[in-house]
Design a protein around this motif. Structure first.
Motif, PDB file in Angstrom:
ATOM      1  N   SER A  83       2.244   0.154  -3.306  1.00 56.05           N
ATOM      2  CA  SER A  83       1.101   1.054  -3.355  1.00 56.05           C
ATOM      3  C   SER A  83       1.274   2.051  -4.496  1.00 56.05           C
ATOM      4  O   SER A  83       2.347   2.633  -4.660  1.00 56.05           O
ATOM      5  CB  SER A  83       0.966   1.822  -2.036  1.00 56.05           C
ATOM      6  OG  SER A  83      -0.105   2.733  -2.104  1.00 56.05           O
ATOM      7  N   PRO A  84       0.238   2.268  -5.306  1.00 58.98           N
ATOM      8  CA  PRO A  84       0.339   3.273  -6.363  1.00 58.98           C
ATOM      9  C   PRO A  84       0.295   4.689  -5.788  1.00 58.98           C
ATOM     10  O   PRO A  84      -0.181   4.900  -4.663  1.00 58.98           O
ATOM     11  CB  PRO A  84      -0.902   3.000  -7.214  1.00 58.98           C
ATOM     12  CG  PRO A  84      -1.894   2.450  -6.238  1.00 58.98           C
ATOM     13  CD  PRO A  84      -1.085   1.625  -5.261  1.00 58.98           C
ATOM     14  N   PHE A  87       0.380  -0.275   3.294  1.00 59.35           N
ATOM     15  CA  PHE A  87       1.215  -0.378   2.092  1.00 59.35           C
ATOM     16  C   PHE A  87       1.904   0.937   1.755  1.00 59.35           C
ATOM     17  O   PHE A  87       2.516   1.066   0.704  1.00 59.35           O
ATOM     18  CB  PHE A  87       0.372  -0.826   0.893  1.00 59.35           C
ATOM     19  CG  PHE A  87      -0.211  -2.200   1.056  1.00 59.35           C
ATOM     20  CD1 PHE A  87       0.551  -3.322   0.810  1.00 59.35           C
ATOM     21  CD2 PHE A  87      -1.513  -2.362   1.488  1.00 59.35           C
ATOM     22  CE1 PHE A  87       0.019  -4.597   0.972  1.00 59.35           C
ATOM     23  CE2 PHE A  87      -2.051  -3.628   1.653  1.00 59.35           C
ATOM     24  CZ  PHE A  87      -1.285  -4.747   1.400  1.00 59.35           C
ATOM     25  N   GLY A  88       1.786   1.922   2.629  1.00 58.15           N
ATOM     26  CA  GLY A  88       2.425   3.204   2.388  1.00 58.15           C
ATOM     27  C   GLY A  88       1.530   4.231   1.737  1.00 58.15           C
ATOM     28  O   GLY A  88       1.978   5.328   1.392  1.00 58.15           O
ATOM     29  N   SER A  89       0.261   3.913   1.574  1.00 55.77           N
ATOM     30  CA  SER A  89      -0.688   4.864   1.006  1.00 55.77           C
ATOM     31  C   SER A  89      -1.256   5.754   2.108  1.00 55.77           C
ATOM     32  O   SER A  89      -1.331   5.357   3.276  1.00 55.77           O
ATOM     33  CB  SER A  89      -1.833   4.118   0.313  1.00 55.77           C
ATOM     34  OG  SER A  89      -2.841   5.013  -0.123  1.00 55.77           O
ATOM     35  N   SER A  90      -1.663   6.932   1.732  1.00 57.03           N
ATOM     36  CA  SER A  90      -2.316   7.827   2.698  1.00 57.03           C
ATOM     37  C   SER A  90      -3.821   7.605   2.757  1.00 57.03           C
ATOM     38  O   SER A  90      -4.511   8.237   3.556  1.00 57.03           O
ATOM     39  CB  SER A  90      -2.030   9.283   2.320  1.00 57.03           C
ATOM     40  OG  SER A  90      -2.611   9.600   1.062  1.00 57.03           O
ATOM     41  N   ILE A 149      -1.778 -11.843  -9.888  1.00 61.44           N
ATOM     42  CA  ILE A 149      -1.658 -10.549  -9.227  1.00 61.44           C
ATOM     43  C   ILE A 149      -2.984 -10.225  -8.564  1.00 61.44           C
ATOM     44  O   ILE A 149      -4.020 -10.839  -8.877  1.00 61.44           O
ATOM     45  CB  ILE A 149      -1.281  -9.401 -10.195  1.00 61.44           C
ATOM     46  CG1 ILE A 149      -2.378  -9.215 -11.250  1.00 61.44           C
ATOM     47  CG2 ILE A 149       0.083  -9.629 -10.815  1.00 61.44           C
ATOM     48  CD1 ILE A 149      -2.283  -7.910 -12.010  1.00 61.44           C
ATOM     49  N   HIS A 150      -2.950  -9.273  -7.655  1.00 60.20           N
ATOM     50  CA  HIS A 150      -4.200  -8.772  -7.087  1.00 60.20           C
ATOM     51  C   HIS A 150      -4.121  -7.270  -6.901  1.00 60.20           C
ATOM     52  O   HIS A 150      -3.059  -6.712  -6.610  1.00 60.20           O
ATOM     53  CB  HIS A 150      -4.547  -9.469  -5.757  1.00 60.20           C
ATOM     54  CG  HIS A 150      -3.449  -9.503  -4.758  1.00 60.20           C
ATOM     55  ND1 HIS A 150      -2.449 -10.464  -4.758  1.00 60.20           N
ATOM     56  CD2 HIS A 150      -3.171  -8.703  -3.696  1.00 60.20           C
ATOM     57  CE1 HIS A 150      -1.627 -10.251  -3.750  1.00 60.20           C
ATOM     58  NE2 HIS A 150      -2.033  -9.184  -3.089  1.00 60.20           N
ATOM     59  N   LEU A 151      -5.241  -6.643  -7.119  1.00 61.17           N
ATOM     60  CA  LEU A 151      -5.385  -5.212  -6.857  1.00 61.17           C
ATOM     61  C   LEU A 151      -6.099  -5.047  -5.533  1.00 61.17           C
ATOM     62  O   LEU A 151      -7.197  -5.569  -5.343  1.00 61.17           O
ATOM     63  CB  LEU A 151      -6.200  -4.524  -7.959  1.00 61.17           C
ATOM     64  CG  LEU A 151      -5.673  -4.598  -9.387  1.00 61.17           C
ATOM     65  CD1 LEU A 151      -6.553  -3.735 -10.292  1.00 61.17           C
ATOM     66  CD2 LEU A 151      -4.223  -4.146  -9.484  1.00 61.17           C
ATOM     67  N   GLY A 152      -5.470  -4.342  -4.600  1.00 59.19           N
ATOM     68  CA  GLY A 152      -6.097  -4.038  -3.327  1.00 59.19           C
ATOM     69  C   GLY A 152      -6.797  -2.695  -3.408  1.00 59.19           C
ATOM     70  O   GLY A 152      -6.251  -1.725  -3.940  1.00 59.19           O
ATOM     71  N   ILE A 153      -8.012  -2.645  -2.906  1.00 60.10           N
ATOM     72  CA  ILE A 153      -8.761  -1.395  -2.872  1.00 60.10           C
ATOM     73  C   ILE A 153      -9.251  -1.145  -1.454  1.00 60.10           C
ATOM     74  O   ILE A 153      -9.446  -2.064  -0.666  1.00 60.10           O
ATOM     75  CB  ILE A 153      -9.954  -1.411  -3.860  1.00 60.10           C
ATOM     76  CG1 ILE A 153     -10.879  -2.600  -3.572  1.00 60.10           C
ATOM     77  CG2 ILE A 153      -9.456  -1.461  -5.292  1.00 60.10           C
ATOM     78  CD1 ILE A 153     -12.133  -2.611  -4.424  1.00 60.10           C
ATOM     79  N   GLY A 154      -9.403   0.153  -1.128  1.00 59.34           N
ATOM     80  CA  GLY A 154      -9.886   0.524   0.196  1.00 59.34           C
ATOM     81  C   GLY A 154      -8.779   1.059   1.078  1.00 59.34           C
ATOM     82  O   GLY A 154      -8.044   1.974   0.698  1.00 59.34           O
ATOM     83  N   HIS A 192      -7.857   2.607  -5.403  1.00 60.26           N
ATOM     84  CA  HIS A 192      -6.818   1.604  -5.617  1.00 60.26           C
ATOM     85  C   HIS A 192      -5.625   1.919  -4.722  1.00 60.26           C
ATOM     86  O   HIS A 192      -5.050   3.000  -4.817  1.00 60.26           O
ATOM     87  CB  HIS A 192      -6.384   1.601  -7.085  1.00 60.26           C
ATOM     88  CG  HIS A 192      -5.315   0.605  -7.388  1.00 60.26           C
ATOM     89  ND1 HIS A 192      -4.341   0.811  -8.336  1.00 60.26           N
ATOM     90  CD2 HIS A 192      -5.042  -0.611  -6.835  1.00 60.26           C
ATOM     91  CE1 HIS A 192      -3.536  -0.230  -8.382  1.00 60.26           C
ATOM     92  NE2 HIS A 192      -3.935  -1.105  -7.482  1.00 60.26           N
ATOM     93  N   VAL A 193      -5.231   0.946  -3.883  1.00 64.42           N
ATOM     94  CA  VAL A 193      -4.162   1.193  -2.913  1.00 64.42           C
ATOM     95  C   VAL A 193      -3.041   0.152  -2.949  1.00 64.42           C
ATOM     96  O   VAL A 193      -2.048   0.301  -2.237  1.00 64.42           O
ATOM     97  CB  VAL A 193      -4.728   1.259  -1.476  1.00 64.42           C
ATOM     98  CG1 VAL A 193      -5.683   2.435  -1.321  1.00 64.42           C
ATOM     99  CG2 VAL A 193      -5.406  -0.056  -1.078  1.00 64.42           C
ATOM    100  N   GLU A 194      -3.173  -0.904  -3.774  1.00 61.03           N
ATOM    101  CA  GLU A 194      -2.155  -1.965  -3.741  1.00 61.03           C
ATOM    102  C   GLU A 194      -2.107  -2.710  -5.062  1.00 61.03           C
ATOM    103  O   GLU A 194      -3.140  -3.012  -5.661  1.00 61.03           O
ATOM    104  CB  GLU A 194      -2.485  -2.960  -2.616  1.00 61.03           C
ATOM    105  CG  GLU A 194      -1.565  -4.168  -2.570  1.00 61.03           C
ATOM    106  CD  GLU A 194      -2.156  -5.356  -1.827  1.00 61.03           C
ATOM    107  OE1 GLU A 194      -1.464  -6.384  -1.732  1.00 61.03           O
ATOM    108  OE2 GLU A 194      -3.315  -5.262  -1.371  1.00 61.03           O
TER     109      GLU A 194
END
Length: 325
Positions: free
Chosen positions: A190-191, A291-294, A281-286, A253-255
């Protein structure tokens, strides 16, 4: 009958190699009504292995990450092991998180279709791929800055992953609380919230949505999608899909995920293969809580890139579908 027998082989691989199902375990098969036959095969295989097998069904949700009925959530929390062949993902839900926190091992199949049990994408050496996933995960674990580019120059994206933990999903769930969605075996990170900047060309797939045949660019500013090239049908599909959530966090962007299944293929109509193909690769959004994002949102969408050049702290780790670990 022959087709059913062929499907039982990967069902057995999942229960034996991936889940390590044991005699006497509380084994929950969770299938929505679109996947009853697959659920029945898992239930039969679980009973054959001596597990205390419970088979629950429910009406399909409307999107990935939509919360599950309370009775389902309670059953998940009480289980030792879970298999979930469903139309939409149970992963990005509070019910799944509570079950994992309680120690349940979970193999889930969002976008589940019988084809994935017939096309060979589950007939792989999960243990061998786990070593590759672990090595790439370690690079992400120690990394700080990711840069993504493509040979055509359309992509130039910067991602801050300082202090973030990699989330490997190698198909092997032997330890309490582990999860994985084979055939999408991957590692992800997660960014740092609201830091991703730049442009990326989406030319692989939209999950959910399907294969991208008309590549389009999206722009991120401060970690959110601020512009989508909707001049073609696939860009327009994504624009309308995101708008349908009516949730500003769906644009976050979350992943960053790496597809690592050598037998998965984009375009077979199976979502888990779309994002699991090796070298993509894939970018996860939402929604990013798993993934450890808040960041929380009402759904989760993955955007797949076929031929990225990925660098971590200046070192190329993925180019021309090949890893440099």
């Amino acid at each position: 009958m022959l087709e059913r027998m062929e499907m039982m082989k990967p069902v057995g691989i999942i229960l034996d190699q991936c889940l390590n199902l044991k005699v006497g375990e509380q084994f929950l098969v969770l299938a929505d009504t679109e996947n009853l036959r697959i659920g029945q095969m898992f239930a039969l295989a679980g009973q054959e292995r001596g597990a205390e097998t419970i088979f629950l069904t429910y009406s399909p949700r409307t999107r990935h990450g939509e919360e599950l009925p309370g009775i389902i959530a309670d059953a998940m929390k009480a289980a030792d092991a879970i298999v979930a062949p469903t139309a939409f993902s149970v992963n990005h839900t509070s019910a799944r998180k509570r079950a994992s926190d309680a120690g349940a091992r979970l193999i889930f199949f969002p976008g589940c279709k019988e084809e994935m049990f017939l096309d060979g994408c589950l007939d792989i050496d999960f243990t061998r791929q786990a070593k590759i996933i672990a090595d790439l995960s370690e690079i992400l674990e120690q990394g700080e800055h990711v840069h993504i580019a493509t040979d055509d120059g359309r992509t130039d994206l910067k991602i801050d992953i300082r202090g973030r933990h990699a989330v490997p999903q190698n198909g092997i769930c032997h330890e309490p609380g582990t999860i994985s969605p084979p055939p999408c075996i991957e590692t992800a990170v997660s960014p740092v919230e609201f830091t991703t900047e730049g442009v990326i060309c989406i030319d692989g797939a939209i999950v959910p949505g399907g294969e991208v045949l008309d590549p389009f660019d999206i722009r991120f500013e401060k970690g959110r999608i601020v512009e989508i090239d909707a001049s073609g049908k696939d860009g327009l599909l994504l624009k309308n899909l995101l708008a349908s959530y009516d949730d500003e966090n769906i644009y976050a962007h979350v992943e960053l995920g790496f597809g690592l299944n050598p037998r998965a293929r984009i375009g077979r109509g199976v979502e888990l293969e779309d994002e699991g193909e090796f070298g993509t690769i894939h970018l996860g959004i939402g929604n990013g809580i798993t993934f450890g994002s808040s960041i929380r949102a009402s759904g989760h969408i993955d955007l797949v890139v076929r031929h990225p050049i990925v660098s971590v702290d200046g070192k190329v780790v993925l180019q021309d579908r090949q890893l440099s670990l």
